[in-house]
Design a protein around this motif. Structure first.
Motif, PDB file in Angstrom:
ATOM      1  N   GLN A  37      14.755   1.233   8.978  1.00 27.35           N
ATOM      2  CA  GLN A  37      14.970  -0.400   9.853  1.00 27.35           C
ATOM      3  C   GLN A  37      13.442  -1.034  10.047  1.00 27.35           C
ATOM      4  N   SER A  38      12.506   0.352  10.403  1.00 22.82           N
ATOM      5  CA  SER A  38      10.899   0.128  10.017  1.00 22.82           C
ATOM      6  C   SER A  38      10.817  -0.934   8.930  1.00 22.82           C
ATOM      7  N   MET A  39      11.414   0.071   7.648  1.00 24.64           N
ATOM      8  CA  MET A  39      10.959  -0.753   6.351  1.00 24.64           C
ATOM      9  C   MET A  39      11.303  -2.707   6.189  1.00 24.64           C
ATOM     10  N   THR A  40      12.777  -1.977   6.573  1.00 27.22           N
ATOM     11  CA  THR A  40      12.908  -3.206   6.346  1.00 27.22           C
ATOM     12  C   THR A  40      12.380  -4.170   6.947  1.00 27.22           C
ATOM     13  N   LYS A  41      11.855  -3.834   8.299  1.00 30.59           N
ATOM     14  CA  LYS A  41      11.047  -5.089   9.012  1.00 30.59           C
ATOM     15  C   LYS A  41       9.848  -5.204   8.618  1.00 30.59           C
ATOM     16  N   ALA A  42       8.717  -4.293   7.891  1.00 30.00           N
ATOM     17  CA  ALA A  42       7.525  -4.605   7.455  1.00 30.00           C
ATOM     18  C   ALA A  42       7.944  -5.243   5.561  1.00 30.00           C
ATOM     19  N   PHE A  43       8.786  -5.236   5.572  1.00 23.09           N
ATOM     20  CA  PHE A  43       8.646  -6.300   3.965  1.00 23.09           C
ATOM     21  C   PHE A  43       9.013  -7.589   4.692  1.00 23.09           C
ATOM     22  N   THR A  44      10.115  -7.593   5.592  1.00 18.14           N
ATOM     23  CA  THR A  44      10.403  -8.985   6.192  1.00 18.14           C
ATOM     24  C   THR A  44       9.698  -9.614   6.729  1.00 18.14           C
ATOM     25  N   ALA A  45       8.592  -8.741   6.728  1.00 19.17           N
ATOM     26  CA  ALA A  45       6.971  -9.629   7.920  1.00 19.17           C
ATOM     27  C   ALA A  45       6.471 -10.511   6.449  1.00 19.17           C
ATOM     28  N   GLY A  46       6.502  -9.987   5.222  1.00 24.50           N
ATOM     29  CA  GLY A  46       5.421  -9.984   3.971  1.00 24.50           C
ATOM     30  C   GLY A  46       4.668  -8.695   3.787  1.00 24.50           C
ATOM     31  N   ALA A  47       5.342  -7.644   4.123  1.00 19.73           N
ATOM     32  CA  ALA A  47       4.212  -6.515   3.518  1.00 19.73           C
ATOM     33  C   ALA A  47       4.465  -6.323   2.011  1.00 19.73           C
ATOM     34  N   ILE A  48       3.399  -5.681   1.391  1.00 15.86           N
ATOM     35  CA  ILE A  48       3.765  -5.888  -0.825  1.00 15.86           C
ATOM     36  C   ILE A  48       4.055  -4.433  -0.242  1.00 15.86           C
ATOM     37  N   GLN A  49       3.611  -3.777   0.257  1.00 13.70           N
ATOM     38  CA  GLN A  49       3.848  -1.911   0.246  1.00 13.70           C
ATOM     39  C   GLN A  49       3.946  -1.395   2.035  1.00 13.70           C
ATOM     40  N   TYR A  50       4.375  -0.064   1.350  1.00 19.53           N
ATOM     41  CA  TYR A  50       4.334   0.559   3.065  1.00 19.53           C
ATOM     42  C   TYR A  50       4.063   2.533   2.462  1.00 19.53           C
ATOM     43  N   LEU A  51       3.644   2.722   3.068  1.00 18.91           N
ATOM     44  CA  LEU A  51       3.422   3.434   2.922  1.00 18.91           C
ATOM     45  C   LEU A  51       2.615   4.624   3.782  1.00 18.91           C
ATOM     46  N   GLU A  52       3.601   6.184   4.147  1.00 21.84           N
ATOM     47  CA  GLU A  52       3.271   7.259   5.647  1.00 21.84           C
ATOM     48  C   GLU A  52       1.641   7.524   5.156  1.00 21.84           C
ATOM     49  N   LYS A  53       1.708   7.806   6.094  1.00 22.75           N
ATOM     50  CA  LYS A  53       0.656   8.180   6.985  1.00 22.75           C
ATOM     51  C   LYS A  53      -0.600  10.032   6.064  1.00 22.75           C
ATOM     52  N   THR A  54       0.944  10.485   6.140  1.00 23.76           N
ATOM     53  CA  THR A  54       0.834  11.567   5.513  1.00 23.76           C
ATOM     54  C   THR A  54       0.657  11.158   4.132  1.00 23.76           C
ATOM     55  N   GLN A  55       0.733  10.398   3.207  1.00 27.54           N
ATOM     56  CA  GLN A  55       1.383  10.475   1.837  1.00 27.54           C
ATOM     57  C   GLN A  55      -0.647   9.529   1.531  1.00 27.54           C
ATOM     58  N   PHE A  56      -1.333   9.568   2.345  1.00 26.07           N
ATOM     59  CA  PHE A  56      -2.805   8.986   2.519  1.00 26.07           C
ATOM     60  C   PHE A  56      -3.865   8.975   0.884  1.00 26.07           C
ATOM     61  N   LYS A  57      -3.083  10.074   0.365  1.00 23.83           N
ATOM     62  CA  LYS A  57      -3.659  10.501  -1.349  1.00 23.83           C
ATOM     63  C   LYS A  57      -3.733   9.560  -2.008  1.00 23.83           C
ATOM     64  N   GLU A  58      -2.045   9.038  -1.456  1.00 21.99           N
ATOM     65  CA  GLU A  58      -2.366   8.116  -2.503  1.00 21.99           C
ATOM     66  C   GLU A  58      -2.270   6.295  -2.066  1.00 21.99           C
ATOM     67  N   LEU A  59      -3.314   6.565  -1.143  1.00 22.77           N
ATOM     68  CA  LEU A  59      -3.648   4.765  -0.535  1.00 22.77           C
ATOM     69  C   LEU A  59      -4.234   3.838  -2.406  1.00 22.77           C
ATOM     70  N   PRO A  60      -5.675   4.761  -2.318  1.00 31.15           N
ATOM     71  CA  PRO A  60      -6.640   4.243  -3.509  1.00 31.15           C
ATOM     72  C   PRO A  60      -5.102   3.368  -4.102  1.00 31.15           C
ATOM     73  N   GLN A  61      -4.544   4.480  -4.995  1.00 33.47           N
ATOM     74  CA  GLN A  61      -3.788   3.850  -6.316  1.00 33.47           C
ATOM     75  C   GLN A  61      -2.989   2.856  -6.211  1.00 33.47           C
ATOM     76  N   THR A  62      -2.470   2.849  -4.109  1.00 35.23           N
ATOM     77  CA  THR A  62      -1.300   1.827  -4.009  1.00 35.23           C
ATOM     78  C   THR A  62      -2.237   0.685  -3.902  1.00 35.23           C
TER      79      THR A  62
END
Length: 214
Positions: free
Chosen positions: A91-116
């Motif tokens: 539900q949170s993911m769907t709302k995020a993309f509905t709001a216009g977010a282009i990507q969704y990343l969990e904080k535990t995956q922060f190491k992926e953030l630079p490439q994201t």
């Protein structure tokens, strides 16, 4: 080198410091500002040159949560929005993309953030195409209960036509038009045409809050 300019919206100051330090180690990424609440985020996005916004899903002590803030920022800036959160429910993911977010990343995956961040900045077209279609479907969802005549009236109101202009354009009597507008407002569950337009614009996310805190 031209840096990818990042703006962080997060209510935890310690997380802001940590993520800023982490991202600024990258040669091509630079955190240029941060906000801990929705109001500061909106002001900052309007006064700071940014490419990417990292957005927390919910912001404590704000009049808007992260989803609603993302939607507002999406309408104010061309910066790409990445949701960075501890929530991973659908539900949170769907709302995020509905709001216009282009990507969704969990904080535990922060190491992926630079490439994201790089992907969102350099190669946004495929995701933007999907989001455009998603936005169209959400709009149709908002308008599905209107009759063809009511939808025609709504779309003219939406584009700024006055009541008299609509009467002339559609050859409708004042009483007929008022009746259609009243039926339209009832279906939207709002009291004015302005509220109806805002509801459709916000894709059904108006005043939504699921009470979760990340």
């Amino acid at each position: 080198m031209n840096h990818i300019k990042v703006y962080v919206v997060e209510d935890d100051p310690d997380w802001i410091k940590a993520i800023t330090s982490y991202l600024n180690r990258e040669e091509d990424i630079l955190v240029v500002g941060a906000a801990t609440n929705a109001d500061d985020a909106v002001r900052g996005a309007q006064t700071t040159q940014i490419d990417i916004i990292l957005m927390d899903i919910q912001l404590a002590g704000s009049r808007l949560d992260g989803i609603q803030t993302a939607m507002e920022l999406h309408g104010l800036t061309s910066a790409k929005i990445i949701m960075l959160t501890s929530l991973n429910d659908e539900q949170s993911m769907t709302k995020a993309f509905t709001a216009g977010a282009i990507q969704y990343l969990e904080k535990t995956q922060f190491k992926e953030l630079p490439q994201t961040i790089r992907n969102a900045h350099l190669y946004p077209a495929p995701m933007e195409a999907l989001l455009k279609e998603f936005a169209r479907l959400k709009r149709e969802e908002q308008l599905k209960d209107l009759t063809p005549a009511e939808r025609e009236v709504f779309e003219l109101i939406e584009t700024g036509h006055t009541q008299s202009q609509i009467e002339q354009k559609l050859y409708k009597a004042e009483s007929t038009l008022k009746n259609q507008v009243n039926k339209m407002l009832k279906k939207f569950g709002v009291k004015s045409s302005k509220e109806a337009i805002e509801k459709v614009k916000k894709r059904g996310l108006m005043d939504e809050s699921d009470g979760n805190k990340n």
